[in-house]
Design an enzyme around this catalytic site. Structure first.
Site, PDB file in Angstrom:
ATOM      1  N   ARG A  21       0.820  -1.213   0.000  1.00  0.00           N
ATOM      2  CA  ARG A  21       0.000   0.000   0.000  1.00  0.00           C
ATOM      3  C   ARG A  21       0.856   1.267   0.000  1.00  0.00           C
ATOM      4  O   ARG A  21       0.426   2.319  -0.475  1.00  0.00           O
ATOM      5  CB  ARG A  21      -0.943  -0.007   1.205  1.00  0.00           C
ATOM      6  CG  ARG A  21      -2.080   1.022   1.135  1.00  0.00           C
ATOM      7  CD  ARG A  21      -3.105   0.757   2.228  1.00  0.00           C
ATOM      8  NE  ARG A  21      -4.277   1.621   2.089  1.00  0.00           N
ATOM      9  CZ  ARG A  21      -4.454   2.772   2.733  1.00  0.00           C
ATOM     10  NH1 ARG A  21      -3.507   3.209   3.553  1.00  0.00           N
ATOM     11  NH2 ARG A  21      -5.554   3.486   2.561  1.00  0.00           N
ATOM     12  N   ILE A  59      -7.103   8.074  -1.019  1.00  0.00           N
ATOM     13  CA  ILE A  59      -7.080   6.617  -1.013  1.00  0.00           C
ATOM     14  C   ILE A  59      -7.887   6.209   0.209  1.00  0.00           C
ATOM     15  O   ILE A  59      -7.680   6.732   1.308  1.00  0.00           O
ATOM     16  CB  ILE A  59      -5.635   6.073  -0.969  1.00  0.00           C
ATOM     17  CG1 ILE A  59      -5.630   4.533  -0.857  1.00  0.00           C
ATOM     18  CG2 ILE A  59      -4.828   6.684   0.139  1.00  0.00           C
ATOM     19  CD1 ILE A  59      -4.226   3.929  -0.937  1.00  0.00           C
ATOM     20  N   SER A  60      -8.858   5.323   0.033  1.00  0.00           N
ATOM     21  CA  SER A  60      -9.770   4.957   1.109  1.00  0.00           C
ATOM     22  C   SER A  60      -9.036   4.254   2.251  1.00  0.00           C
ATOM     23  O   SER A  60      -7.972   3.648   2.055  1.00  0.00           O
ATOM     24  CB  SER A  60     -10.869   4.024   0.591  1.00  0.00           C
ATOM     25  OG  SER A  60     -11.651   4.670  -0.393  1.00  0.00           O
ATOM     26  N   GLN A  61      -9.635   4.309   3.436  1.00  0.00           N
ATOM     27  CA  GLN A  61      -9.062   3.587   4.569  1.00  0.00           C
ATOM     28  C   GLN A  61      -9.055   2.089   4.246  1.00  0.00           C
ATOM     29  O   GLN A  61      -9.930   1.589   3.544  1.00  0.00           O
ATOM     30  CB  GLN A  61      -9.855   3.853   5.836  1.00  0.00           C
ATOM     31  CG  GLN A  61     -11.249   3.260   5.839  1.00  0.00           C
ATOM     32  CD  GLN A  61     -12.025   3.529   7.105  1.00  0.00           C
ATOM     33  OE1 GLN A  61     -13.001   4.235   7.089  1.00  0.00           O
ATOM     34  NE2 GLN A  61     -11.574   2.960   8.210  1.00  0.00           N
TER      35      GLN A  61
END
Length: 215
Positions: A35, A61-63
């Protein structure tokens, strides 16, 4: 890199598995995908925190938990064709590429689409994944229909184009609600029937485009 690997394993065990993510394929994919390659360089140490991270152009960027929940909700087995709306930095598409047969990811902002391609190339994850620059609120008709569709942006309502491009049966995960807050809706298509359930409350950046929020 050892630190990143340790943070990644901690993320999977504490933020995902302990919060109820049970799909072992999702957990395995997120334990392997770096990530840190999908966040700005200055945010690398925050890559595995359970929160969204800005990636420029008022996008995030999403959790990790939200990524895992959306992917798990699609119930992918490995052979499906999937549409990912809102590529962003490419991380969500990367996870989907490890879970499905082929993934088409569409991004409205050309600069982000270009950055996502570079991120995915660095991660070695472009084999079954195509990045398209365009208005994802209309889906991507050239590759339709799709077994599953994932939308990483909040919409005022479900765009009809996405329902039309969904196979029968098929699943769609999309945040729906107000500009600021939404419900993550999991939509299942069976013939002429559309079934919906709310998976969780959420807060995504707004879906832009003809069938999304207007500026």
């Amino acid at each position: 890199m050892t630190g990143d690997n340790e943070r990644r394993e901690w993320m999977v065990e504490h933020q995902l598995r302990r919060r109820g993510i049970r799909d072992e394929r999702v957990l395995a994919a997120m334990s392997r995908i770096p990530r840190e390659l999908f966040v700005p360089a200055e945010c690398r140490l925050q890559a595995y925190e359970d929160s969204p991270i800005g990636i420029g152009f008022d996008q995030t960027i999403s959790q990790p938990y939200m990524t895992a929940l959306m992917c798990e909700s699609l119930a992918l087995s490995g052979h499906e064709r999937v549409l990912d709306v809102g590529t962003g930095s490419g991380y969500h598409a990367a996870v989907l590429s490890r879970l499905a047969g082929e993934v088409y990811s569409i991004e409205l902002i050309p600069e982000l689409a270009d950055q996502a391609r570079m991120n995915l190339e660095r991660a070695g994850l472009l084999q079954n994944l195509e990045i398209i620059t365009g208005d994802g609120s209309h889906g991507y008709p050239p590759a339709a229909p799709y077994d599953a569709i994932s939308v990483a942006a909040g919409a005022p309502e479900i765009p009809f184009a996405l329902l039309e491009q969904l196979k029968d049966p098929g699943r769609l995960a999309i945040p729906v609600g107000s500009f600021a807050d939404q419900d993550l809706e999991i939509v299942t298509k069976y013939g002429s029937e559309i079934h919906k359930r709310s998976a969780t409350l959420c807060r995504f950046v707004p879906l832009r485009g003809d069938l999304g929020w207007k500026d």
